[in-house]
Scaffold this motif. Sequence first.
Motif, PDB file in Angstrom:
ATOM      1  N   ILE B  74       0.780  -1.236  -0.003  1.00 11.67           N
ATOM      2  CA  ILE B  74      -0.035   0.579   0.403  1.00 11.67           C
ATOM      3  C   ILE B  74       0.850   1.278  -0.089  1.00 11.67           C
ATOM      4  N   ALA B  75       0.359   2.176  -0.810  1.00  7.66           N
ATOM      5  CA  ALA B  75       1.348   4.028  -0.503  1.00  7.66           C
ATOM      6  C   ALA B  75      -0.327   4.538  -0.159  1.00  7.66           C
ATOM      7  N   GLY B  76       0.695   5.748   0.406  1.00  6.32           N
ATOM      8  CA  GLY B  76      -0.489   7.450   0.360  1.00  6.32           C
ATOM      9  C   GLY B  76      -1.614   7.183  -0.608  1.00  6.32           C
ATOM     10  N   GLY B  77      -2.173   7.777  -0.897  1.00  5.37           N
ATOM     11  CA  GLY B  77      -2.887   7.753  -1.866  1.00  5.37           C
ATOM     12  C   GLY B  77      -3.135   9.504  -2.044  1.00  5.37           C
TER      13      GLY B  77
END
Lengths: 182, 77
Positions: B74-77
């Motif tokens: 996951i990554a920051g959106g």
Amino acid sequence: MIPRLEVVDEIDGRGTVVSLVGGTYDGYEVLHIPRRASSWRGSRRGPLRGPGRAPADGAALVAAMGRAEELLVSLLDPGQKRDWTRHRHFWVSTPYGEVELGTVSNLTFRRNDGRSLVLCALPEPWSDLPDADIWTNLLLKLRVSPEEFFAVANYREGSTWRRGPVPVVPVVPVVPASGVRA
Amino acid sequence: MGTIRILDSSGDTAVAWDITDTETVRAAEELFRRLMVTDKKIPFARPLGASSDTAVQIDEFDPRAEEILFVRPIAGG
């Protein structure tokens, strides 16, 4: 430029899949959910899909959404299942507070100290995934490795978005009152 | 019988193995390694149909696992 919309498929009880023709998002497919049938909040009301990456036909798209939904529901506890079925969102407990999943880019985080933040974290890449798969992805990270989730999520308190890590309050263990005298 | 489920645009793609069949176990182990090392996906194991409370992140293929779910980083959106 305002894109033209072409109907791709009707999904019973969910809405209409439309393809955007022209404009910035040319080629994307969007699930349009009528207001009366929608419990979505925030800016995204349905799955956005990059051109060429979504299932090619409506039946495949419906099958993908159904399969993702089945997997997500199988991972939810009874309370989460009830919330998901009724409201299309649910809360996930972590040692740092609760996170609400259900609206892309708009995850409410209620910290243990009562402060509330809005988070944004997504699988990488995410645009080809059915929505339920996005929640499965985030649910597992939050439950099993919340530190990694909060380390990369972006957040806002008020109107300004900030890059992660999200400020979390360390868990304070409850200390038995051994020093209390009788 | 165990299953690897890889989240993707079709919902997920499932690959099963039979613990008594060494060929299917070897194929599943190879797939596991490729997904984790090359594709950088993240494996979680759970008893079949159990809620997320019972899921554990793993870093080695376990042929006794009932279900292994591969999700994405996951990554920051």
